[in-house]
Each structure stands twice: as C-alpha cells, then as structure tokens.
Write a protein that holds these residues in place. Structure first.
Motif, short mmCIF file in Angstrom:
data_model
loop_
_atom_site.label_atom_id
_atom_site.label_comp_id
_atom_site.label_asym_id
_atom_site.label_seq_id
_atom_site.Cartn_x
_atom_site.Cartn_y
_atom_site.Cartn_z
N ALA A 1 -9.85 3.89 3.11
CA ALA A 1 -9.47 4.63 1.91
C ALA A 1 -10.71 5.22 1.24
O ALA A 1 -10.70 6.39 0.82
N ALA B 1 0.67 -1.25 5.37
CA ALA B 1 -0.13 -0.02 5.26
C ALA B 1 0.57 1.14 5.97
O ALA B 1 0.66 2.25 5.44
N MET C 1 -8.71 -1.45 5.68
CA MET C 1 -7.91 -0.43 4.98
C MET C 1 -8.65 0.10 3.75
O MET C 1 -8.64 1.29 3.47
N THR C 2 -9.32 -0.80 3.01
CA THR C 2 -10.06 -0.37 1.83
C THR C 2 -11.22 0.53 2.21
O THR C 2 -11.48 1.55 1.56
N PHE D 1 -3.71 6.87 1.60
CA PHE D 1 -4.54 5.66 1.59
C PHE D 1 -4.72 5.10 0.19
O PHE D 1 -4.94 3.90 0.01
N THR D 2 -4.59 5.96 -0.83
CA THR D 2 -4.58 5.44 -2.21
C THR D 2 -3.35 4.55 -2.39
O THR D 2 -3.42 3.46 -2.97
N LEU E 1 -1.48 -2.96 -1.06
CA LEU E 1 -2.11 -4.19 -0.56
C LEU E 1 -2.52 -5.09 -1.72
O LEU E 1 -2.43 -6.31 -1.64
N GLU E 2 -2.96 -4.48 -2.82
CA GLU E 2 -3.34 -5.27 -4.00
C GLU E 2 -2.12 -5.93 -4.61
O GLU E 2 -2.17 -7.09 -5.01
N ARG F 1 -7.61 -6.16 5.37
CA ARG F 1 -7.61 -5.53 4.04
C ARG F 1 -8.89 -4.73 3.83
O ARG F 1 -8.87 -3.61 3.32
N ARG F 2 -10.03 -5.35 4.26
CA ARG F 2 -11.32 -4.63 4.12
C ARG F 2 -11.29 -3.35 4.96
O ARG F 2 -11.83 -2.31 4.57
N THR G 1 -3.95 1.13 -0.55
CA THR G 1 -4.77 0.12 -1.26
C THR G 1 -4.00 -0.45 -2.46
O THR G 1 -4.08 -1.64 -2.73
#
Lengths: 136, 199
Positions: free
Chosen positions: B15, B67, B11-12, B45-46, B52-53, B8-9, B49
């Motif tokens: 982004a 993703a 991908m964040t 990528f917006t 994923l949230e 997750r980190r 994220t």
C-alpha cells in the motif's frame, strides 16, 4: 405467466449511461410482454467510468426472482469483475451466470426471450446466438 | 516461518509503495491504457489496509483472502479482479495454518498466479502483470530478494512487447515501446515481500 418465474437480467457496463440506455432499449424492444426483472449496473459508485462490484451485486440481488439471473458485461474489468464475483461464491445469487454475448444485441435477445417465460438456459442461448447475426 | 503479521506487513508495504508510485503508474498507463492504474490501485490498497486494521485476521490465509476481497470490491478497473483473484487464491491455497514456510508460500503464490492467468486469459509475453509475476514465482525458491529482482526485470522486459490483452491490445504496434503498468505494479507487490521481510 407469473412475474415470479421470469429470469432476471443484469447489464454491466463501464458507463452508467450505457447500461441504463441499453436496458431502456431492450425493454422497449421487448414490447408489451410481462416486465422482465432488469437492472443496469454501470460505472463506478462515484459515477465515473469503470466497474463496481457493489453495484453488480446489488443489481443481481434486485432481479433475482428464483428463476436465475443472466449477467451481460461489456469490456475488460466488467467481465473480469463478474467472473471474480462468481468465483467468490456468495456475492451473487447462486443461479447467476455470466452470459457470453455481444452487449447491446445480447441484451435485447435476452430480455425478449426472458419476457416469454423462458428458462435461464434459453435466455443464455438467445443472447449468445446474437453473435451469429453478421452485419455485412 | 511466515506468520499473519508478515502478511499484514506485506500488504502495508505494498500500500505504501503503491501510494508512493501512483503517479508513475498512472503516467505509464496514459499512453497505452486509460490513465487510472495508479489511482485505482491506491484506492484498492487503502481499503485493504483499513480492512486489515479493522478485522485483524489471524492467519496468513485470512489476511490474503480479506485483502483480495477488498481489491475486487473497490478498485473499479481490471486490476481489481486480477489482483483480488491473485491474493484471494493464494490465501485460499495457504488454508488456515497459523504459519507457513517459504516453500509453502511459493507454491500458494503459484496457484494464485495460475488463477490470474485463467481469469484474464493472459500468458507470458502478452505484456501484462503475468510478465513480472511468473518470473517472480520462478525465482521465489531463491528468496524474496531474487523474486524482487526477477519481477523488476520482467516488468522492464515488457517495454518492447506488443500488448495482446486489455485496452492496450487495441493499439496494436503502438503499444510497443511502453513499459506495462500492470507488470510494473506487480513488481511493486513482489518488492514489498522483500521489504516486509527486512522489517
């Protein structure tokens, strides 16, 4: 020939206008046969130039009559997005197939052939055969 | 070991970096492409994220598959299916393990890069994202920092090449002298691994 048996066709272009115009051209040249299920999927959802996976998936679902769906695409991201959706497995009808054909000529050949009640293999072969029509 | 939180980190961080560098990516894409690489990837990528949230996938594989799916659906240009396939195939190769070690990740990422090469028909030297991804995967056994350096070098090394894939290939020799935007964004993706690791 029942409409239920006709192969569906999806035209994927970077431009909504191109997809719609080619669909209109193909439908016009198909003449008075049965109406082939045919859906354009052009441009992005916002109306810009590009490819929308959502529009492609919706178009494919809308033309699926159970006899298979032939998808024709124009350039780059249109081709790659269809391939990626096919690889996803559940985004397009199980019988959907990306047809390797020139966009305009292939679309006309595919629609004319589908209107005769031909199966998906025959529609694909007719569209692909359009590559062999040399102009010079 | 790398857990779902690490991915997750990753991908964040990607982004954030795509958002920061979007104008530069688009500037690189204007002489040889259609000047939308930065804005397309930013949109993708917006969406990644946000998804994923919302869905909070619990395994490394599930994070990357989700993703990749978002990128295929939302980017609108060729980078969508290409990056989407990269992440999705890498995620699938990771399976449903709760944690993966660095070696397992390197192997999975190679599977993803191979899938991208197959989808786009590009090989190293064609002036595409492959030119930074392949050296990055080769360097990954030496760590994220080494992979990042290899990807950045790979991206810079695309400048003198002539494009053989995508819209830039229509330009022939006029594509020479411009750094490839896809190789540049791929280097951002790899750099974000190093950033996620450091957090």
């Amino acid at each position: 020939m029942s409409d239920e048996k006709l192969v569906g066709i999806v035209l994927v272009s970077h431009s909504a206008e191109v997809a719609e115009a080619v669909a209109g051209l193909a439908r016009g040249l198909a003449g008075g046969g049965p109406a082939v299920p045919l859906a354009p999927a052009g441009g992005t959802e916002g109306g810009g130039l590009g490819t929308s996976a959502e529009l492609i998936a919706a178009a494919a679902a809308s033309v699926d009559r159970g006899a298979g769906v032939a998808v024709l695409a124009d350039l780059g991201s249109a081709v790659l997005t269809v391939k990626a959706l096919l690889a996803e497995g559940d985004e397009l009808p199980a019988t959907a197939r990306l047809v390797d054909a020139p966009f305009v000529e292939g679309a006309v050949a595919a629609v004319v052939t589908a209107a005769t009640g031909a199966d998906l293999d025959a529609v694909e072969a007719a569209a692909a055969d359009a590559y062999t029509y040399r102009k010079v | 070991m790398l857990d779902a939180d690490f991915f997750r980190r990753w991908m964040t961080a990607t982004a954030a970096s795509v958002d920061r560098e979007a104008d530069r990516l688009t500037a690189l894409d204007s002489p040889i492409g259609d000047a939308d690489h930065g804005s397309n990837l930013r949109r993708g990528f917006t969406a990644v994220t946000a998804a994923l949230e919302k869905e909070a996938p619990g395994t490394p594989g599930a994070v990357l598959v989700l993703a990749g799916r978002q990128l295929i659906s939302t980017v609108g240009g060729a980078s969508g299916p290409l990056y989407g396939t990269l992440l999705r195939r890498t995620g699938k190769a990771l399976g449903d393990a709760a944690e993966v070690d660095e070696g397992g990740f390197a192997e999975a990422l190679r599977t993803g890069v191979d899938a991208v090469m197959q989808l786009g028909g590009a090989a190293p030297g064609d002036k595409t994202m492959i030119d930074s991804l392949v050296p990055a995967v080769d360097a990954l056994p030496d760590g994220f920092r080494a992979a990042r350096a290899a990807a950045e070098q790979g991206a810079e090394a695309t400048t003198p090449l002539q494009a053989r894939k995508g819209r830039a290939s229509y330009l022939g020799e006029r594509s020479i002298g411009h750094q490839d935007p896809g190789a540049t964004s791929a280097a951002l993706l790899i750099a974000a691994l190093d950033e996620a690791d450091g957090e």
